[in-house]
Design a protein around this motif. Structure first.
Motif, short mmCIF file in Angstrom:
data_model
loop_
_atom_site.label_atom_id
_atom_site.label_comp_id
_atom_site.label_asym_id
_atom_site.label_seq_id
_atom_site.Cartn_x
_atom_site.Cartn_y
_atom_site.Cartn_z
N ASP A 145 -13.91 38.47 -17.64
CA ASP A 145 -14.88 39.95 -17.10
C ASP A 145 -13.66 40.77 -16.50
N PRO A 146 -14.18 41.96 -16.61
CA PRO A 146 -13.45 43.19 -15.75
C PRO A 146 -13.31 42.82 -14.33
N LEU A 147 -12.02 42.87 -13.70
CA LEU A 147 -11.75 42.64 -12.37
C LEU A 147 -11.17 43.66 -11.80
N SER A 148 -11.34 43.84 -10.49
CA SER A 148 -10.81 45.12 -9.76
C SER A 148 -9.45 45.53 -9.84
N TRP A 149 -8.54 44.54 -10.03
CA TRP A 149 -7.18 45.09 -10.11
C TRP A 149 -6.75 45.75 -11.56
N GLU A 162 -16.50 42.57 -7.56
CA GLU A 162 -16.97 43.55 -6.55
C GLU A 162 -18.37 43.29 -6.37
N HIS A 163 -18.94 42.17 -7.00
CA HIS A 163 -20.60 42.05 -7.03
C HIS A 163 -20.84 40.60 -6.31
N ALA A 164 -21.37 40.66 -5.32
CA ALA A 164 -21.63 39.32 -4.40
C ALA A 164 -22.45 38.48 -5.17
N GLY A 165 -22.28 36.90 -5.19
CA GLY A 165 -23.19 36.27 -5.66
C GLY A 165 -22.35 35.49 -6.83
N ARG A 166 -21.56 36.00 -7.58
CA ARG A 166 -20.93 35.51 -8.61
C ARG A 166 -20.01 34.10 -8.39
#
Length: 247
Positions: A159-163, A93-97
């Protein structure tokens, strides 16, 4: 005594004004104050500041925000608690990764329903003790670790992901991860940390089991590019010539 904390502040100032690295700033400082020695934690923060480009402020910088998140998770795990739901950072959910400079090399899909679960930029490397006979503990310092052999690992740590939101925000210290589409068991998590089959300790431990997912290569950083189309031997292509067989 002007050896660590204040020396760190001066190094940061030199990095910001002279556009130099942390080690270069410390070398400048030692020319007139040789006994300056920022502790390991301060040096890591100076190196992080260098990665950010030594800006005027760091509060809103993505690298700094990620560093704060990791500290929060480590502190919560050490206390035997899951981090607060509003403090969990879902990286996708964070742009740039993921960018053109660091495109995804492969994706991980649920083996049962083929739903995409992660791409390579969200995977975390992990390490194990240099001496394979030495006991591995959660408190083993990173400086004494070396890269883990990928062949020995049965998990992908990520990393934790939104799903994962519905599961991770329940406040449980550990649990299992289900595919959001078919509900198949695809992995597990433990905020306090988890040991991989290669004996490396990962904090937090959020993993997908290699036996439950398929790794699909992505050519050219996107799905399907450069993969080609398999044709039967002797087939004729659109231009009238004989197509080459894809082996």
């Amino acid at each position: 005594m002007g050896k660590s904390r204040s020396a760190t502040a001066i190094c940061a100032y030199l990095m910001h004004t002279l556009h130099i690295s942390a080690s270069e700033a410390l070398a400048h400082l030692r020319q007139t104050r040789p006994f300056c020695e920022p502790n390991d934690g301060f040096m890591k923060q100076l190196e992080l500041y260098h990665q950010m480009g030594a800006p005027d402020t760091v509060e809103d910088h993505p690298i700094y925000q990620r560093w704060l998140y990791k500290r929060e998770v480590e502190f919560s795990g050490a206390c035997g608690q899951a981090p607060d739901a509003d403090k969990i950072r879902f990286e996708d959910e964070h742009a740039g990764r993921v960018s053109k400079e660091s495109p995804a090399e492969f994706e991980l899909k649920c083996k049962k329903c083929r739903r995409q679960l992660a791409t390579s930029p969200y995977l975390l490397p992990h390490t194990l003790p240099t001496n394979p006979n030495a006991p591995s503990t959660a408190n083993t310092p990173i400086s004494s670790l070396s890269p883990a052999p990928a062949a020995a690992c049965t998990h992908y740590f990520l990393d934790p992901l939104s799903w994962m939101r519905a599961e991770l925000e329940q406040g449980k210290l550990e649990g299992r991860l289900e595919c959001p589409k078919c509900k198949a068991n695809v992995g597990k998590y433990a905020w306090q940390g988890m040991r991989c089959s290669c004996r490396a300790w990962v904090v937090p431990g959020i993993s997908l089991a290699k036996g439950r997912v398929d790794e699909m290569k992505l050519s050219g950083g996107s799905r399907g590019e450069g993969m080609g189309i398999r044709r039967p031997p002797g087939a004729v292509n659109a231009g009238g010539g004989q197509a080459k067989e894809n082996l």
